[in-house]
Design a protein around this motif. Sequence first.
Motif, mmCIF file in Angstrom:
data_model
loop_
_atom_site.group_PDB
_atom_site.id
_atom_site.type_symbol
_atom_site.label_atom_id
_atom_site.label_comp_id
_atom_site.label_asym_id
_atom_site.label_seq_id
_atom_site.Cartn_x
_atom_site.Cartn_y
_atom_site.Cartn_z
ATOM 1 N N ASP A 1 3.883 12.411 -10.472
ATOM 2 C CA ASP A 1 3.439 11.511 -9.215
ATOM 3 C C ASP A 1 3.388 9.946 -9.722
ATOM 4 N N LEU A 2 3.788 9.523 -10.845
ATOM 5 C CA LEU A 2 3.925 8.232 -11.174
ATOM 6 C C LEU A 2 5.216 7.450 -10.504
ATOM 7 N N SER A 3 4.967 6.382 -10.386
ATOM 8 C CA SER A 3 6.333 5.839 -9.878
ATOM 9 C C SER A 3 6.999 5.474 -11.105
ATOM 10 N N GLN A 4 8.428 5.118 -10.832
ATOM 11 C CA GLN A 4 9.260 4.872 -11.839
ATOM 12 C C GLN A 4 8.867 3.700 -12.917
ATOM 13 N N ALA A 5 8.323 2.642 -12.045
ATOM 14 C CA ALA A 5 7.758 1.511 -12.883
ATOM 15 C C ALA A 5 6.511 1.861 -13.715
ATOM 16 N N GLN A 6 5.602 2.788 -13.181
ATOM 17 C CA GLN A 6 4.249 3.220 -14.018
ATOM 18 C C GLN A 6 4.807 4.203 -14.981
ATOM 19 N N ARG A 7 6.046 5.045 -14.882
ATOM 20 C CA ARG A 7 6.514 5.911 -15.876
ATOM 21 C C ARG A 7 6.908 5.158 -17.130
ATOM 22 N N ASP A 8 7.688 4.022 -16.609
ATOM 23 C CA ASP A 8 8.407 3.080 -17.735
ATOM 24 C C ASP A 8 7.257 2.458 -18.544
ATOM 25 N N HIS A 9 6.441 1.812 -18.025
ATOM 26 C CA HIS A 9 5.088 1.260 -18.586
ATOM 27 C C HIS A 9 4.295 2.219 -19.607
ATOM 28 N N VAL A 10 4.169 3.530 -19.282
ATOM 29 C CA VAL A 10 3.388 4.407 -19.998
ATOM 30 C C VAL A 10 4.555 4.587 -21.221
ATOM 31 N N MET A 11 5.821 4.904 -21.139
ATOM 32 C CA MET A 11 6.737 5.242 -22.139
ATOM 33 C C MET A 11 6.811 4.156 -23.112
ATOM 34 N N ASP A 12 7.170 3.014 -22.568
ATOM 35 C CA ASP A 12 6.953 1.824 -23.452
ATOM 36 C C ASP A 12 6.056 1.540 -24.372
ATOM 37 N N ARG A 13 4.893 1.908 -23.788
ATOM 38 C CA ARG A 13 3.518 1.465 -24.707
ATOM 39 C C ARG A 13 3.623 2.605 -25.500
ATOM 40 N N PHE A 14 3.995 3.799 -25.270
ATOM 41 C CA PHE A 14 4.015 4.948 -26.425
ATOM 42 C C PHE A 14 5.098 4.775 -27.348
ATOM 43 N N ARG A 15 6.302 4.248 -27.012
ATOM 44 C CA ARG A 15 7.345 4.087 -27.947
ATOM 45 C C ARG A 15 6.714 3.075 -28.897
ATOM 46 N N LYS A 16 6.212 2.056 -28.492
ATOM 47 C CA LYS A 16 5.680 0.874 -29.156
ATOM 48 C C LYS A 16 4.353 1.361 -30.022
ATOM 49 N N LYS A 17 4.013 2.642 -29.941
ATOM 50 C CA LYS A 17 2.705 3.102 -30.556
ATOM 51 C C LYS A 17 1.630 2.399 -30.205
ATOM 52 N N ASN A 18 1.479 1.602 -28.894
ATOM 53 C CA ASN A 18 0.122 1.033 -28.489
ATOM 54 C C ASN A 18 -0.680 2.279 -27.881
ATOM 55 N N LEU A 19 -0.084 3.569 -27.652
ATOM 56 C CA LEU A 19 -0.715 4.879 -27.099
ATOM 57 C C LEU A 19 -0.470 5.828 -28.488
ATOM 58 N N ALA A 20 -1.661 6.344 -28.610
ATOM 59 C CA ALA A 20 -1.586 7.594 -29.988
ATOM 60 C C ALA A 20 -1.146 8.798 -29.179
ATOM 61 N N LEU A 21 -1.582 9.109 -27.920
ATOM 62 C CA LEU A 21 -1.074 10.423 -27.292
ATOM 63 C C LEU A 21 -0.747 10.096 -25.967
ATOM 64 N N VAL A 22 0.271 11.124 -25.337
ATOM 65 C CA VAL A 22 0.734 10.973 -24.038
ATOM 66 C C VAL A 22 0.547 12.597 -23.842
ATOM 67 N N VAL A 23 -0.256 12.625 -22.560
ATOM 68 C CA VAL A 23 -0.601 13.860 -21.811
ATOM 69 C C VAL A 23 0.781 14.034 -20.857
ATOM 70 N N ALA A 24 1.338 15.130 -20.927
ATOM 71 C CA ALA A 24 2.465 15.217 -20.157
ATOM 72 C C ALA A 24 2.927 16.607 -19.539
ATOM 73 N N THR A 25 3.745 16.779 -18.640
ATOM 74 C CA THR A 25 4.250 18.028 -18.100
ATOM 75 C C THR A 25 5.735 18.172 -18.844
ATOM 76 N N ASP A 26 6.167 19.389 -18.873
ATOM 77 C CA ASP A 26 7.518 19.669 -19.287
ATOM 78 C C ASP A 26 8.542 18.615 -18.720
ATOM 79 N N ILE A 27 8.585 18.553 -17.291
ATOM 80 C CA ILE A 27 9.606 17.878 -16.602
ATOM 81 C C ILE A 27 9.263 16.368 -17.121
ATOM 82 N N ALA A 28 8.027 15.825 -17.030
ATOM 83 C CA ALA A 28 7.723 14.484 -17.151
ATOM 84 C C ALA A 28 8.299 13.829 -18.532
ATOM 85 N N ALA A 29 8.177 14.877 -19.592
ATOM 86 C CA ALA A 29 8.187 14.443 -20.841
ATOM 87 C C ALA A 29 9.817 14.545 -21.127
#
Length: 589
Positions: free
Chosen positions: A293-321
């Motif tokens: 349900d996230l827009s591409q911009a929102q998705r990119d923002h979450v993924m960028d934070r996770f890759r930079k380890k600004n997030l410890a956990l990402v909660v995801a569905t199989d397709i989204a991950a």
Amino acid sequence: MKCDSVCPRTRDGNADMQTQLFENLGLNDSLTAGINDLGFTTPTPIQTQVIPHILEGKRDLVGLAQTGTGKTAAFGLPLVQQVNLQTPHIQALVLSPTRELCLQIARDIKSFARHIKGFKALAIYGGASMETQVAGLKRSPQIVVATPGRLLDLMRRGKVDLSSLDSLVLDEADEMLNMGFAEDLTAILAGTPSDKRTYLFSATMPREVAAIAAGYLTDPNEITSGPRNSGAENVHHVYYTVAASNRYQALKRIVDMSPEIYGIVFCRTRQETREVADKLALDGYNADALHGDLSQAQRDHVMDRFRKKNLALVVATDIAARGLDVTDLTHIINYNLPDELQSYTHRSGRTGRAGKSGTSIVIINRKETHKIRMIEKLTGKQFEARPVPDGKAVCAQKLAHFIHRIQNAEAIDPGMEPFMEPIVRELTAMDKEDLIRRLISLEFKRVLEDYRRAPDLNAREKPDPRNKTNKPSFSAMPMTRFRINVGRRHEISPPAVIGMVNDLSGKRDIQIGRIEIKQSFSIFEIDRSFEHLILKSFHNARFSGTPLMIEVAPAAPPASRTIRNIRSNGSRQHRKGPALGAGIGSRTC
């Protein structure tokens, strides 16, 4: 014709030890220079086997290897070397399931070719400007990396010409089929020349992937990095058994026991993903959600934070991950098991990469214990059953980590010096033990409050089916009743039903319960976790020339059940006529 019977196989252990350097694999100086620039010197097992095979260019290939084993370099390096810079058409096509993986492959291929003047690679994927991609195609890239949906759209618009294609790579083929790209793949492959070389890579080898290999590859060689469906070798598999209502509280304790956790929590649905991520954030955890349900911009923002380890956990569905490619995850947590148990291999394979160790955790309820045994059989890996830690154990672990951080903290920043004198003056008068108590109280107030009266979350498991002295009660196993339109007048029998389930599902470990043969129809029970697979497998199938129609039947009145394991091969001889005909269909995720 499945790949099992047509593909000569090569495994890790057969790799020639004299070809353990990139320089010895037949790559030219420009490519080895690019590899050296990237800091790679020793190829992985899959690279050692695949690179010479593709450079030779004589046979198609099925490569079975987990994500993170170096597949991109295995096919990307030889494809770049085979490019003719003087030929202005697409020479190699790489198909991948997601936008993020498509972009990553394209970036990697460009980095391999950094010393090759005139080389061009283009990424084509949905969610981006089609006009920009069409303009890129007009610049005559030698290699195109694409997602199936956008590529097929451009083909139908006459913007992509694959008539001169030399090589085709299907990367993560099982994932593409799981995402419903079967029909798109068929249409794309139909628009490519028959004399091209095709290279299929997959982490698992389900029936649908084997059918693609049999239908579109010619006399392929099979190269396997590790046992089939095995998952990463450096992953420790653990499960916790709790009541379904305690699943979230168990998740919190598991996370609190690993203060340095960096991982993905997998949920089944978008709603569950949002709920779990919101709860974690409210409870003070550094987590966010990744779902469709996230827009591409929102998705990119979450993924960028996770890759930079600004997030410890990402909660995801199989397709989204699926496009989230991170190499140093410490944990994978299965908040719920996937509907298709083979997807567990993909989930767990996201940790334990690049020689590092990782942990894959599953939270189950008592009725799901049999699924752990199925995954063990599927992957050849053993799970460790652990009790959910109590509140005292969690607090002790958190305190120990806090002390470790203090002991290993870097020297005080010089900028702090002006503030140290009044701090020391105020605190020196305090009793040392009292100071420590106050510091701990401030740091751990939330944790101590959460776990002061923490209940025991552990649920007793059903008996282990592998323990023959303590046989399980199968009557508690959730079953689905199916009705098929063939009965006694079609000369069907219980062994024939077992044979059909065996053949059409492609599995040998499904539990089958009561079978009732009526005059014109039959009823049989199957382990509920295979409900979707059975409905899909029987679609378009026949029994003794009669087209099969299958539907879920109403639940039976309570009664004792007889459970059969359909492993027996002998049951097939009772089946009248071939129960075949199920084709490849799109899956809905």
